[in-house]
Scaffold this active site. Structure first.
Site, short mmCIF file in Angstrom:
data_model
loop_
_atom_site.label_atom_id
_atom_site.label_comp_id
_atom_site.label_asym_id
_atom_site.label_seq_id
_atom_site.Cartn_x
_atom_site.Cartn_y
_atom_site.Cartn_z
N TYR A 1 0.67 -1.19 0.00
CA TYR A 1 0.05 0.01 -0.06
C TYR A 1 0.97 1.19 -0.02
O TYR A 1 0.56 2.36 0.55
CB TYR A 1 -0.89 0.06 1.15
N LYS B 1 6.35 -13.56 4.57
CA LYS B 1 6.54 -14.64 3.35
C LYS B 1 7.89 -14.52 2.60
O LYS B 1 8.09 -14.38 1.56
CB LYS B 1 5.27 -14.30 2.15
N ASP C 1 0.69 -18.13 4.64
CA ASP C 1 -0.07 -19.02 4.12
C ASP C 1 -0.46 -20.23 5.32
O ASP C 1 -1.67 -20.47 5.66
CB ASP C 1 0.46 -19.74 3.07
N ASP D 1 -4.21 -6.53 6.55
CA ASP D 1 -5.40 -6.37 6.16
C ASP D 1 -6.31 -7.65 5.77
O ASP D 1 -7.46 -7.60 6.20
CB ASP D 1 -5.17 -5.49 4.70
N ASP E 1 -9.44 -9.45 8.48
CA ASP E 1 -10.76 -9.63 7.98
C ASP E 1 -11.16 -11.20 8.00
O ASP E 1 -12.34 -11.45 8.30
CB ASP E 1 -10.92 -9.26 6.43
#
Length: 350
Positions: free
Chosen positions: A133, A178, A209, A233, A237
């Site tokens: 972002y 990651k 993951d 983010d 959620d």
């Protein structure tokens, strides 16, 4: 103290007034004299004027100590500039805090029998200013790119904030990354590891993951989690599913001198205007604002009132109820009034 009130778009215009009603009760009852500063930003304004927000809006927000924010609709139009990204960057709200802790009684209400509420108590701490972002993009017809930015300074800063939270809990921190595929994550991971060592916090790490799988299947393994912007983010959620509804998920965006509080859900244009949006996440975001202000008693009264609404089944359709946004908000406020009066009488008798 000045508090900016930003309803935004869609259901933000329905849920924020319910949180503001609770805010007004405490502000007036206790004589805080906090000033409310209304600010209009978002898609609706962009449709009318061609801009989502102006430099003057940013300047106005900078005069406020806190922001209570609803939701904004995001357009894919090339000229549409993200409101949230700009606010987070220009006001340096570098730490996004999203608690994943079910409301007492919610699993009973939803008839969830394969998990216990006490097994889910996680705080996801998301670096809020860079990563994917970053806003550094090139958009083309054949090839488009977004630059993923990871810096040592931002990684250390978010790790230190996460360690501060961990120190008040189980003193455990998990960094999610990651780095096996995204080599920029090595800097993030090693920065977090070093800060945890300096702060005396027990440190572990997980690939994103594997963590996503664990978050759903074994949430009790985790306490405070620190991660990069996009991963945070998505994972927060996903974590909202452990709460029973994204309409129950609050969040905070913390800077050095001010903070910004918002429900995790979006503007939900598909249900906007129908009066069925869940106001609890917005009210719990207000609770987080009170906690940040040090008003722990008032925050506790909100928590108790929300639990009572769940216990009594005064909930919106996303939780299987038949009550409107305003009816749920009114009920929560009524429980706050009752509890506040009862505790006052008890104090007087003592």
């Amino acid at each position: 103290m000045k508090v900016a009130i930003v309803e935004g778009d869609g259901i933000g215009k329905e849920v924020i007034p319910e949180a503001v009603a609770v805010f007004d009760y405490f502000n007036e009852t206790y004589g805080w004299n906090f000033e409310k500063v209304p600010v209009e930003v978002g898609f609706g304004r962009w449709e009318r004027t061609g801009v989502t927000m102006t430099d003057s809006d940013i300047s106005l927000l900078k005069t406020c100590d806190a922001v209570l924010f609803g939701a904004v609709t995001t357009s894919s139009h090339p000229s549409y500039k993200s409101v949230l990204l700009r606010i987070r960057k220009e006001l340096d709200f570098y730490a996004n805090i999203r608690p994943i802790r079910p409301i007492k009684g919610i699993y009973k209400l939803l008839q969830i029998k394969d998990r216990k509420e006490e097994d889910v108590d996680i705080v996801i701490v998301r670096e809020n200013t860079e990563g994917l972002y970053s806003g550094i993009e090139e958009i083309g017809d054949v090839r488009s790119t977004t630059l993923r930015v990871i810096t040592k300074s931002a990684s250390r800063r978010i790790a230190k904030h996460a360690c501060g939270l961990a120190g008040g809990r189980k003193n455990k921190l998990t960094a999610v990354h990651k780095s096996n595929a995204l080599k920029s994550d090595i800097l993030f991971l090693e920065s977090c590891r070093k800060v945890a060592e300096e702060e005396g916090v027990v440190f572990s790490d997980k690939l994103v993951d594997i963590f996503a799988y664990d978050l759903v299947m074994s949430p009790s393994k985790y306490d405070v989690v620190v991660t990069t912007n996009l991963f945070g983010d998505i994972l927060s959620d996903l974590g909202a599913a452990l709460l029973g509804s994204i309409g129950l998920a609050p969040s905070a965006n913390i800077g050095d001198n001010r903070a910004f509080f918002e429900p995790v859900h979006g503007s939900a244009p598909d249900i906007a205007g129908r009066g069925i949006a869940n106001p609890i996440a917005a009210i719990l975001s207000l609770q987080m604002m009170f906690e940040w202000m040090g008003k722990k008693r008032e925050a506790a009264l909100i928590s108790e009132a929300v639990e009572k609404a769940v216990e009594d089944g005064i909930v919106t359709p996303d939780l299987g109820g038949g009550y409107t946004t305003k009816e749920v908000g009114d009920y929560i406020l009524s429980r706050i009034r009752l509890s506040d009066a009862a505790s006052f009488c008890l104090e007087e008798s003592l």
